[in-house]
Design a protein around this motif. Sequence first.
Motif, short mmCIF file in Angstrom:
data_model
loop_
_atom_site.label_atom_id
_atom_site.label_comp_id
_atom_site.label_asym_id
_atom_site.label_seq_id
_atom_site.Cartn_x
_atom_site.Cartn_y
_atom_site.Cartn_z
N GLY A 1 -10.51 1.96 -1.90
CA GLY A 1 -9.22 2.42 -2.38
C GLY A 1 -8.38 2.96 -1.24
O GLY A 1 -8.83 3.04 -0.10
N GLY A 2 -7.15 3.32 -1.58
CA GLY A 2 -6.23 3.84 -0.57
C GLY A 2 -4.84 3.28 -0.80
O GLY A 2 -4.37 3.20 -1.94
N ASN A 3 -4.19 2.86 0.27
CA ASN A 3 -2.83 2.34 0.20
C ASN A 3 -2.87 0.83 0.00
O ASN A 3 -3.30 0.09 0.87
CB ASN A 3 -2.07 2.70 1.48
CG ASN A 3 -0.60 2.34 1.40
OD1 ASN A 3 -0.25 1.17 1.26
ND2 ASN A 3 0.26 3.34 1.49
N THR A 4 -2.43 0.39 -1.16
CA THR A 4 -2.50 -1.03 -1.53
C THR A 4 -1.75 -1.92 -0.54
O THR A 4 -2.23 -2.97 -0.13
CB THR A 4 -1.91 -1.24 -2.94
OG1 THR A 4 -2.42 -0.23 -3.81
CG2 THR A 4 -2.27 -2.60 -3.49
N PHE A 5 -0.54 -1.49 -0.16
CA PHE A 5 0.29 -2.30 0.72
C PHE A 5 -0.30 -2.39 2.13
O PHE A 5 -0.22 -3.44 2.79
CB PHE A 5 1.70 -1.73 0.77
CG PHE A 5 2.37 -1.72 -0.57
CD1 PHE A 5 2.77 -2.90 -1.18
CD2 PHE A 5 2.59 -0.53 -1.24
CE1 PHE A 5 3.37 -2.91 -2.42
CE2 PHE A 5 3.19 -0.52 -2.48
CZ PHE A 5 3.58 -1.71 -3.07
N HIS A 6 -0.87 -1.30 2.59
CA HIS A 6 -1.49 -1.31 3.92
C HIS A 6 -2.68 -2.27 3.94
O HIS A 6 -2.86 -3.04 4.90
CB HIS A 6 -1.95 0.10 4.29
CG HIS A 6 -2.50 0.20 5.67
ND1 HIS A 6 -1.71 0.13 6.79
CD2 HIS A 6 -3.78 0.36 6.12
CE1 HIS A 6 -2.47 0.24 7.88
NE2 HIS A 6 -3.72 0.37 7.50
N LEU A 7 -3.48 -2.25 2.88
CA LEU A 7 -4.60 -3.17 2.81
C LEU A 7 -4.12 -4.62 2.79
O LEU A 7 -4.63 -5.48 3.53
CB LEU A 7 -5.44 -2.90 1.56
CG LEU A 7 -6.58 -3.89 1.28
CD1 LEU A 7 -7.54 -3.99 2.45
CD2 LEU A 7 -7.31 -3.52 0.00
#
Length: 217
Positions: free
Chosen positions: A91-97
């Motif tokens: 998980g985390g920042n969707t756009f960064h991934l």
Amino acid sequence: MKFLLTSAGIVNKSIEKAFFELVDKKAQDITLAFIPTAANVEEGDKSWLITDLYNLKNRNFKCIDVVDISALEQKIWKPRLELADVLVFSGGNTFHLMYWLKKSSLAHMLLDLLKTRVYVGISAGSMVTTKNLVLSQSKQLYYENLPKNYSNEGLGFFNFHFRPHLNSPDFPNVRHEFLKKIAKELKDPIYALDDQSALKIQDEKIEVISEGEYIII
């Protein structure tokens, strides 16, 4: 292809059972590659990321490798993903991934990799599998802003929207009533799952695994 799309990882017996059904191996024979890239730009406490890893460690897998596709050259991370039975995207920042999935070229390799491997998503790692990231935008349900250089395009494996953390106190807008309003603006269905739920997907068959709450709109 085989997918386990979770809100919070392997957190209960039902999700654990679905995981082992997909992988079809005993824990001591399974190698995982854990990709933490989405978490890199998240500020503050990372205890949630540690918890996700701890939940995996408690299953006594043969090996859990941590492979950050934004920190390593392809010649280093690719062989390590190829050694794994399961690719776990944190998980985390969707756009960064999604940005790094494209920039690293892993997005283009996944179709081949997933012919013989299982994809496990946790929150953002689940959301990127869909065709667009509209439910990640701050104006909708999440806390993320969409930078100018980031695309709203997902991996495109599925024609539905995935929304984790249903009814979570950390995401006050992720509620049935609000989701129903948003669903009127979208063409594709929404699967909204709480942290005790997951989607098990094999050969395009979708099964909801839950010890908590979920809604399909």
